[in-house]
Design an enzyme around this catalytic site. Structure first.
Site, short mmCIF file in Angstrom:
data_model
loop_
_atom_site.label_atom_id
_atom_site.label_comp_id
_atom_site.label_asym_id
_atom_site.label_seq_id
_atom_site.Cartn_x
_atom_site.Cartn_y
_atom_site.Cartn_z
N ASP A 160 1.29 -1.52 -0.12
CA ASP A 160 -0.26 0.59 0.09
C ASP A 160 1.33 1.04 -0.59
O ASP A 160 2.26 0.90 -0.36
CB ASP A 160 -1.18 0.17 0.95
CG ASP A 160 0.00 -0.06 2.85
OD1 ASP A 160 0.42 1.43 2.89
OD2 ASP A 160 0.20 -0.95 3.06
N ASP B 243 0.18 3.79 2.60
CA ASP B 243 0.46 4.10 3.41
C ASP B 243 -1.12 5.30 4.08
O ASP B 243 -1.40 5.44 2.89
CB ASP B 243 1.79 4.83 4.13
CG ASP B 243 1.49 4.58 6.14
OD1 ASP B 243 0.99 3.78 6.06
OD2 ASP B 243 2.67 5.62 6.01
N1 LIG Z 1 1.07 1.47 5.96
C1 LIG Z 1 1.45 0.40 6.71
N2 LIG Z 1 2.69 0.65 8.17
C2 LIG Z 1 2.73 0.11 9.08
N3 LIG Z 1 2.82 -1.93 8.56
C3 LIG Z 1 2.13 -1.66 7.31
N4 LIG Z 1 1.87 -3.01 6.77
C4 LIG Z 1 1.30 -3.46 5.69
N5 LIG Z 1 1.07 -1.54 5.21
C5 LIG Z 1 1.77 -1.01 6.52
#
Ligand SMILES: Nc1ncnc2[nH]cnc12
Ligand SMILES: CSC[C@H]1O[C@H](OP(=O)(O)O)[C@H](O)[C@@H]1O
Length: 232
Positions: free
Chosen positions: A182, A184
């Site tokens: 992703d 974040d």
């Molecule tokens: N954006 C994120 N922040 C923290 N841990 C994660 N694991 C997968 N995506 C994450």
């Protein structure tokens, strides 16, 4: 959860010991409650020398797209409630105080092998990068995420610290295959992180980690690690 596993080589022999699920078999341990010390101690006691870890991570830069793989070589620690040492003065634990150098937290030799395997497989990966580990279990606020982005970190997760630190104390060669799932929450033009997004991208890309690990393990077993392990 993200289906994360650690694979380890026991006494430099092949096949390796069984994968260990960081969050437990029923994903019952959140990132704060994972018993990092017990996991690493168990591996060390079994005679393991190497840890190949995977982690589902958020991408903190434009170039770390969901679906990408980053072979992490540095971390920044934003955790708050974790014990990062075996040398904690408790009865039965190792004696003394250990101020362990952390300039190079990850094993460069193991990472080089992972990198060459990825090249051989024709996979486009990032050969190095910095992971920022937060305490969790919540994800970062947009302001935090922008800060991590501005700091120049590449990926974010909730598990690398203290895992890599303890592995280093235990003298294990630790490499991390970060699977970007992703973006974040720093980008307003992209969907912010959610567990659904993480799991969906992880599932779509898990076969890449499997392919890499399958090829890396026999290569690790072929190399003579005596001198490298002696210096740890
Ligand atoms: N954006 C994120 N922040 C923290 N841990 C994660 N694991 C997968 N995506 C994450
Ligand atoms: C399920 S999203 C947050 C979770 O995903 C990562 O887990 P792991 O490192 O075990 O793959 C991240 O570190 C968080 O624990």
């Amino acid at each position: 959860g993200s289906g994360v596993f650690l694979i380890v080589l026991r006494n430099l022999s092949y096949p390796p010991s069984t994968p260990r699920l960081r969050h437990g078999r029923r994903h019952q341990f959140n990132p704060t409650n994972v018993n990092y010390r017990a996991n690493i101690w168990a591996l060390k006691s079994e005679g393991c020398t190497h840890v190949l870890a995977t982690s589902a991570c958020g991408g903190l830069q434009e170039h770390t797209h969901p679906g990408d793989i980053v072979l992490v070589d540095q971390f920044i620690d934003q955790t708050r409630h974790r014990i990062e040492t075996f040398y904690d003065g408790q009865p039965g634990h190792p004696d003394g105080v250990f101020h362990i150098p952390m300039a190079e937290p990850f094993c460069e030799h193991t990472r080089a092998i992972v990198n060459s395997v990825c090249k051989g497989l024709g996979m486009h990966i990032h050969p190095k990068g910095t992971v920022l580990t937060i305490e969790g279990p919540r994800f970062s606020s947009r302001a935090e995420s922008r800060l991590w982005h501005a700091w120049g970190c590449d990926v974010i997760n909730m598990s690398t610290v203290p895992e890599v630190v303890l592995a280093k104390e235990a003298g294990l060669c630790y490499a991390l295959i970060a699977m970007v799932t992703d973006y974040d929450s720093w980008r307003e033009d992209q969907e912010h992180v959610s567990v659904e997004k993480v799991l969906k991208t992880f599932k779509e890309n898990a076969h890449k980690a499997e392919l890499i690990i399958r090829e890396v393990i026999p290569k690790l077993a072929q190399k003579d690690w005596t001198e490298i392990l002696r210096q740890k």
